[in-house]
Scaffold this active site. Sequence first.
Site, mmCIF file in Angstrom:
data_model
loop_
_atom_site.group_PDB
_atom_site.id
_atom_site.type_symbol
_atom_site.label_atom_id
_atom_site.label_comp_id
_atom_site.label_asym_id
_atom_site.label_seq_id
_atom_site.Cartn_x
_atom_site.Cartn_y
_atom_site.Cartn_z
ATOM 1 C CE LYS A 13 -2.216 -1.053 3.857
ATOM 2 N NZ LYS A 13 -1.556 -2.336 4.208
ATOM 3 N NE ARG A 88 -4.140 -1.435 10.101
ATOM 4 C CZ ARG A 88 -3.085 -0.853 9.552
ATOM 5 N NH1 ARG A 88 -3.173 0.359 9.092
ATOM 6 N NH2 ARG A 88 -1.954 -1.498 9.449
ATOM 7 N NE ARG A 127 7.697 -2.893 6.099
ATOM 8 C CZ ARG A 127 6.404 -2.588 6.109
ATOM 9 N NH1 ARG A 127 5.756 -2.339 4.981
ATOM 10 N NH2 ARG A 127 5.745 -2.555 7.240
ATOM 11 N NE ARG A 160 6.562 -0.481 10.606
ATOM 12 C CZ ARG A 160 5.429 -0.414 9.902
ATOM 13 N NH1 ARG A 160 5.432 0.215 8.728
ATOM 14 N NH2 ARG A 160 4.331 -0.960 10.337
ATOM 15 N NE ARG A 171 2.129 -4.983 11.275
ATOM 16 C CZ ARG A 171 3.102 -4.689 10.411
ATOM 17 N NH1 ARG A 171 4.283 -5.278 10.516
ATOM 18 N NH2 ARG A 171 2.894 -3.818 9.459
HETATM 19 P P1 AMP Z 1 1.005 0.389 9.207
HETATM 20 O O1 AMP Z 1 2.179 1.274 9.051
HETATM 21 O O2 AMP Z 1 -0.180 0.807 8.361
HETATM 22 O O3 AMP Z 1 1.332 -1.075 9.059
HETATM 23 O O4 AMP Z 1 0.494 0.591 10.730
HETATM 24 C C1 AMP Z 1 1.341 0.263 11.821
HETATM 25 C C2 AMP Z 1 0.507 0.123 13.085
HETATM 26 O O5 AMP Z 1 -0.155 1.371 13.377
HETATM 27 C C3 AMP Z 1 -0.618 -0.898 13.026
HETATM 28 O O6 AMP Z 1 -0.166 -2.228 13.284
HETATM 29 C C4 AMP Z 1 -1.547 -0.371 14.122
HETATM 30 O O7 AMP Z 1 -1.041 -0.668 15.413
HETATM 31 C C5 AMP Z 1 -1.443 1.135 13.920
HETATM 32 N N1 AMP Z 1 -2.456 1.636 12.950
HETATM 33 C C6 AMP Z 1 -2.221 2.179 11.731
HETATM 34 N N2 AMP Z 1 -3.376 2.523 11.136
HETATM 35 C C7 AMP Z 1 -4.375 2.188 11.997
HETATM 36 C C8 AMP Z 1 -5.791 2.260 11.953
HETATM 37 N N3 AMP Z 1 -6.433 2.757 10.880
HETATM 38 N N4 AMP Z 1 -6.485 1.804 13.025
HETATM 39 C C9 AMP Z 1 -5.862 1.309 14.111
HETATM 40 N N5 AMP Z 1 -4.533 1.179 14.220
HETATM 41 C C10 AMP Z 1 -3.782 1.621 13.166
#
Ligand code: AMP
Length: 216
Positions: A13, A88, A127, A160, A171
């Site tokens: 994404k 999400r 990554r 990360r 996740r």
């Molecule tokens: P990402 O970078 O999109 O993989 O997001 C990393 C982490 O941020 C996720 O595993 C969640 O803990 C949190 N996060 C990101 N976007 C959301 C969302 N829309 N709702 C809830 N938690 C989020």
Amino acid sequence: MRIVLLGPPGAGKGTQAKLMHDRFGLSHIATGDLLRTAVAERTALGRAAQDYMERGELVPDGLVIDMIDERLQRNGRSDGFMLDGFPRTVAQAEALERWLAARGMPLDDVILLEVPREELVRRLSGRRTCRNCGAMYHVAFDRPAQAGVCDRCGGELYQRDDDREETIRARLAVYDNSTAPLADFYRARGLLREVDGTGEPAQVLDRIVAQLKGRH
Ligand code: AMP
């Protein structure tokens, strides 16, 4: 154009949002990036979100919805956007729908990037991310010229916390339980475009662009 990018962690994404930004000039709004910045800056939101993120769990809807509300208001009316990592949950999708409907700004397309599970784990566990500019690399498939250093800005590359194998599984389970149902939510509204997310990023971009209603 107003676009949502859906898909499991590691589906690409962020990569596709950057390519779409370069092609169409749309704002790229990534809730994960906004939250990581809040954690790094130790704001009240960051302190509340940190533990959830480290465990690979979702940050509570109320916090994320308030954050995106503020970010979308800053974006203004005329600019389009690509949402990456939001919504999400169904509650987030409903909040977004209300927010946009109140302003007469409906979504054009929801892109669902599909990638097989083993490939997601392979991509995420290798990554590496730039601490400074957020650019992403892979230890096997997309190495920087100099190990540990970002090609674009010279920043330090790191893994990360939530890209470690145990957290990746958590996740992906969260995705299956909370986020995958959004495919039906958007299919019912005629917005869902399913796109094969495997192969080179440029190929995936072409597949996405071929499906955009908002482009016409
Ligand atoms: P990402 O970078 O999109 O993989 O997001 C990393 C982490 O941020 C996720 O595993 C969640 O803990 C949190 N996060 C990101 N976007 C959301 C969302 N829309 N709702 C809830 N938690 C989020």
